[in-house]
Design an enzyme around this catalytic site. Sequence first.
Site, PDB file in Angstrom:
ATOM      1  N   ASP A   1      12.661  48.877  36.655  1.00  0.00           N
ATOM      2  CA  ASP A   1      13.898  49.940  37.224  1.00  0.00           C
ATOM      3  C   ASP A   1      13.966  49.601  39.126  1.00  0.00           C
ATOM      4  OD1 ASP A   1      16.767  51.500  36.168  1.00  0.00           O
ATOM      5  OD2 ASP A   1      15.953  51.632  38.842  1.00  0.00           O
TER       6      ASP A   1
ATOM      7  N   HIS B   1      32.357  41.443  24.402  1.00  0.00           N
ATOM      8  CA  HIS B   1      32.257  42.336  25.107  1.00  0.00           C
ATOM      9  C   HIS B   1      32.512  43.558  24.840  1.00  0.00           C
ATOM     10  CE1 HIS B   1      32.509  43.458  29.814  1.00  0.00           C
ATOM     11  NE2 HIS B   1      32.307  44.277  29.430  1.00  0.00           N
TER      12      HIS B   1
ATOM     13  N   GLU C   1      34.940  35.483  31.313  1.00  0.00           N
ATOM     14  CA  GLU C   1      35.713  36.065  30.007  1.00  0.00           C
ATOM     15  C   GLU C   1      37.493  35.624  30.159  1.00  0.00           C
ATOM     16  OE1 GLU C   1      34.211  40.317  29.542  1.00  0.00           O
ATOM     17  OE2 GLU C   1      32.163  39.746  29.949  1.00  0.00           O
TER      18      GLU C   1
ATOM     19  N   ILE D   1      21.477  53.565  29.434  1.00  0.00           N
ATOM     20  CA  ILE D   1      21.065  53.272  28.129  1.00  0.00           C
ATOM     21  C   ILE D   1      19.360  52.402  27.807  1.00  0.00           C
ATOM     22  CG2 ILE D   1      21.992  50.633  27.043  1.00  0.00           C
ATOM     23  CD1 ILE D   1      25.001  51.198  29.055  1.00  0.00           C
TER      24      ILE D   1
ATOM     25  N   GLY E   1      30.737  46.246  24.059  1.00  0.00           N
ATOM     26  CA  GLY E   1      28.896  46.176  23.727  1.00  0.00           C
ATOM     27  C   GLY E   1      29.283  48.595  23.116  1.00  0.00           C
TER      28      GLY E   1
ATOM     29  N   SER F   1      25.176  43.863  30.100  1.00  0.00           N
ATOM     30  CA  SER F   1      25.671  44.842  30.783  1.00  0.00           C
ATOM     31  C   SER F   1      26.817  43.678  31.738  1.00  0.00           C
ATOM     32  CB  SER F   1      24.089  44.895  32.386  1.00  0.00           C
ATOM     33  OG  SER F   1      23.348  43.610  32.238  1.00  0.00           O
TER      34      SER F   1
END
Length: 403
Positions: free
Chosen positions: A175, A286, A263, A156, A288, A233
């Site tokens: 990263d 949520h 959630e 992504i 995405g 993420s």
Amino acid sequence: MPARPIRALLLESVHPDAAELLTSAGMSVESVDRALDEDELIDRLDGVTVLGIRSKTQVSARVLAAASDLAAVGAFCIGTNQIDLRAASERGVAVFNAPFSNTRSVVELAISEIIALTRRLTVKNSLMHKGVWDKSADGAHEIRGRTLGIIGYGNIGSQLSVLAENLGMHVVFYDIVDKLALGNARRAQTMREVLEAADIVTVHVDGRDANANLFGAEEFDAMRPGSVFLNLSRGFVVDGAALAARITSRRLAGAALDVFEEEPAGRGDEFVSALRGMDNVILTPHVGGSTLEAQQDIGQFVAGKFRDYLTEGATSMSVNLPGITLPVTASPQRLLLIHRNVPGALATINRILAEQGVNIEAQLLGTRGTIGYVVTDVAPACSERTLDQFRGLPETIRLRTLS
């Protein structure tokens, strides 16, 4: 496939294409539109060979211990932290996911939110709904020429990098793994370097435990005043209270979040967050990867992995087992043996076959940590006595045969 159809259980409204593909492969499919708790899941798994879930259902070690017929679990999403992978490996249960199928959907959501926050569209929209006409350019900017900081440069993050550059942005990323920079993106040596350089910071890391609380007060304070923050993420990556405090104090100009520390369990349940009611914060439930295109691709991809594993023994792109794909031959029998990765395991397997006068026509072995997986085409087919010898080996975790 056996005479009796293999049973598949698909939870959490997996796309219908998955059920269609599995049915066409000769399986009996049951679909459920919600997640199941641990006890419910154990009750429903009796006689089930294939389980498909999304992000809410937890496949714990207890569930796996109770599901003696289960051969494969598929996460119809990217993450697999809802599955006890170690317990699955120890019981010879293959786990698959869809690491690429919803990449574009997540990237497009991130781009749209970056533009909306940078142009202050959320604030303008809120005022308009209150009847306030505020035609001004205060605080609104183009994204062209601004710097996007990406934390996590995987599937992504890297695709977002390419699209952002196409829109005229500068990209700097961090990263923990050495990744090839695409286009003109620049790789930072530390996460703090990204935070100090970027006008917009977006997080795209995986669900490993080490990423818990990756963003807290210290990280938000390291960001440039007036910058924008996005998290698409994992919810536990961000300290929500610390973020809310920086939004309230106007240190940050805005934020967009698609995932949260806690959630709601199901559709329609109340969502509770300190970020609610802020007109410069975009909150999405949520979603995405929740586009029709992505969900269809995911359904087809994971269901295809199920089919190939059950009909051919293929484990390509399995999350927890060695990736093995042996071309299908006309051999009378294929042995699929998941075993402990110890010295001499393959020699023992081949010795038993030789002693029984069984010829090996093709064979492929792979190992992954403590687990080994060997696929062997034999002729003639092994007797039940020979198969019992394999089952009785101390190295054996699970044996399946295909004829």
